[in-house]
Every structure is written in C-alpha cells, then in structure tokens.
Design an enzyme around this catalytic site. Structure first.
Site, PDB file in Angstrom:
ATOM      1  CE  LYS A 174     -30.246  27.256  12.622  1.00 10.65           C
ATOM      2  NZ  LYS A 174     -31.720  27.269  12.704  1.00 10.65           N
ATOM      3  NE  ARG A 252     -31.113  19.883  13.386  1.00  8.84           N
ATOM      4  CZ  ARG A 252     -30.222  19.989  14.368  1.00  8.84           C
ATOM      5  NH1 ARG A 252     -29.128  19.271  14.351  1.00  8.84           N
ATOM      6  NH2 ARG A 252     -30.432  20.815  15.388  1.00  8.84           N
ATOM      7  CG  HIS A 275     -32.613  21.929  19.396  1.00 12.00           C
ATOM      8  ND1 HIS A 275     -33.530  20.908  19.419  1.00 12.00           N
ATOM      9  CD2 HIS A 275     -32.370  22.187  18.091  1.00 12.00           C
ATOM     10  CE1 HIS A 275     -33.831  20.562  18.176  1.00 12.00           C
ATOM     11  NE2 HIS A 275     -33.130  21.326  17.360  1.00 12.00           N
ATOM     12  CE1 TYR A 284     -37.094  16.893  14.515  1.00  9.15           C
ATOM     13  CE2 TYR A 284     -36.170  18.121  16.348  1.00  9.15           C
ATOM     14  CZ  TYR A 284     -36.320  17.923  14.996  1.00  9.15           C
ATOM     15  OH  TYR A 284     -35.700  18.763  14.114  1.00  9.15           O
TER      16      TYR A 284
END
Length: 305
Positions: A174, A252, A275, A284
């Site tokens: 991303k 993931r 990230h 998480y």
C-alpha cells in the site's frame, strides 16, 4: 444507487482525475472499481452541487443515507473512498480542502477483535491446500499466513522480487511502498520449486511469479478462491470452526497475532506488515482466554475460612 449518466457528464473531469490518481498510486483494480463506484454515488447525492463546494454536512448526509443497509466496516470504507477522491482532486489542484477528513470514522471497527487461527489450527489447515497446482497454491497460502502478505501483494509479486540468494522477497504494498521481507527457509524452498515448475506464460514478457493454467498472471479473485477452497475443506473437518469467517486477510491477522504472541517487538511487526502507523498494528495486541486465565492464576488469595 443506479448509475446516472448526467453525473458522469457533470463530474467527468473529477472522475477522470480520480481514476488516473488511483492508477498512479498503485491501487488494485478491485479497489479502483469500488472507490470509483463510491465516488460516483457520492457525487450523484450532491444533486448538482460542485464537488469543490461540498462540505462536511454533504459527506455525512451521504453516509447517513446508506446507514440502514451498511455496517460500520462498510461505512468506514465508503468514507475512505471519499477521502481518497478529494486527495486526488487536491493533488490535481481541482479542490483546496478535503471535507471527508473532517468526518470521523466509526469507532466500532477499531474495537473489533481481529479474527485469526490459532497456530496449531494454521498448521492443520495446510493439509487441506489442494488443487492441480498444489505447490503453487501452497506457496500462496504460506506467503499470506507466514509472511503476512495481502492478497494484492501476492497478485503483484514478480519473478525478480524473489531474492533466493538473500532469502527475501520484495513486496510492493500500500502507498506504493516497497518492503523487503525475510522468507522462512522452508517457504524459500517451495518458492524455488514453484519458480522451476512455473507454466510458460501466455505473453513472453510476463513477469508474474504466480500464473494461471492459461499462462496469465493469477488474478486476485483466483487467489481468493484458492484460500476459500482450502478453508471450506478445513472447516468440513473441524466442525467447531464452521461459523468462523475465514479469508485471505484472516491469514494476515493470524501472522501478526502469532508474531506478537512469540514476543516479537511490535515495531518489527509493524515493519513486516508494511503499516504506516503503529496504531494500525496495535489491533493485533489482543489477548485470548488462555492468556487471561494464565494471568489470573498468578494471583494468590489468602485462605479466609
């Protein structure tokens, strides 16, 4: 909301700019289609008002109009699409402000516990990876579950991205960011085997690491089907997991949870997942029932009777 050709004509330049911007930014074709559909629907709701003149109330009004038929997750995705739309307009100097940035995302999604497989369950699920090209399918499943790749990142993986000598893969994720990820030795051997057995591509210059039986880059939908078929067979063998909604992205989640439980620093997990903010990785850091019981077992209450 049905497609309105008047909207296409009135906002032709804005929609074209958004399309070009997403393509240049490296958005997957699936995301491009979804975001363009949301942008078109949002513009249609403006009822002729210039996109540049629309404000916070217009964005909220559009979100509220969809509220009865969508949940918090869908609402947040719609808001992300509108935010991206205005980022594109600002980038092309077609707008000066982003009214969607003034609208807060739903907190419900942030508080939602990620769905993941226990490490033992993940190991068991590998036995159900099947198909005519099992080694290829297994490599795909392992990249998502033991390297944390998004389905789009698996789709975009090229031959040159696998650095066998270094034991790494370079992932285009991303935000058009490259991320080098070390590959476990066992997975590296499987990737090497898949590369050797790779079907001759339909196009001579096709660089895709994973190709279909027709010699074309394996599509995102085809990758999702590989996971879906694996989960279907796995659930049939594990009735207790029947209601668990498993998908590529849940692998993931499993990867991230596994790392944190094994004591890996959250900053390292953030980098491996690609990230941009550690706050995203924080979802998480959930705990399970066994961890709660273990924590409570450390408490000694004195005998009072």
């Amino acid at each position: 909301m049905p497609r309105n050709h008047e909207t296409d004509e009135q906002y032709e330049e804005e929609l074209r700019a958004f399309h070009i911007w997403m393509k240049q930014a490296g958005y997957t074709l699936t995301t491009q289609r979804e975001y363009k559909r949301e942008a078109h629907s949002y513009l249609q709701s403006l009822d002729g008002l210039s996109a540049q003149k629309a404000g916070k109330m217009d964005v909220i009004g559009y979100l509220v109009s969809k509220q009865d038929s969508t949940g918090d997750r869908t609402r947040n995705r719609t808001l992300s699409a509108i935010r991206s739309f205005y980022v594109a307009l600002i980038d092309f100097e077609m707008a000066t402000r982003n009214p969607a940035m003034e609208v807060k995302k739903s907190k419900t999604e942030k508080n939602k516990k990620p769905i993941y497989l226990e490490e033992e369950e993940l190991v068991q699920s590998l036995a159900f990876v099947d198909g005519r090209y099992r080694d290829r399918n297994l490599a795909i499943f392992l990249l998502m579950s033991y390297c944390g790749l998004r389905v789009g990142e698996v789709h975009r993986l090229n031959l040159k991205d696998f650095k066998k000598a270094k034991g790494t893969i370079e992932v285009f994720g991303k935000g058009r960011k490259w991320n080098e990820i070390p590959v476990p030795e066992m997975l590296s051997s499987i990737l090497d085997k898949v590369e050797q057995e790779r079907i001759s591509p339909y196009r001579e210059k096709e660089e895709a690491f994973f190709v279909s039986q027709k010699g074309k880059r394996l599509s995102i939908r085809q990758i999702q089907k590989i996971a879906e078929q694996t989960f279907k067979a796995f659930k049939a063998d594990k009735p207790g997991l029947t209601d668990m909604k498993l998908s590529c992205h849940k692998l993931r989640h499993t990867f991230a949870t596994m790392l944190l439980r094994n004591g890996v620093d959250i900053r390292v997990v953030k980098e491996l997942l690609g990230h941009s903010s550690i706050e995203t990785t924080m979802i998480y850091t959930h705990v399970n029932d066994d961890q709660k019981k273990q924590a409570m077992s450390t408490i000694n209450i004195p005998v009072l009777i």
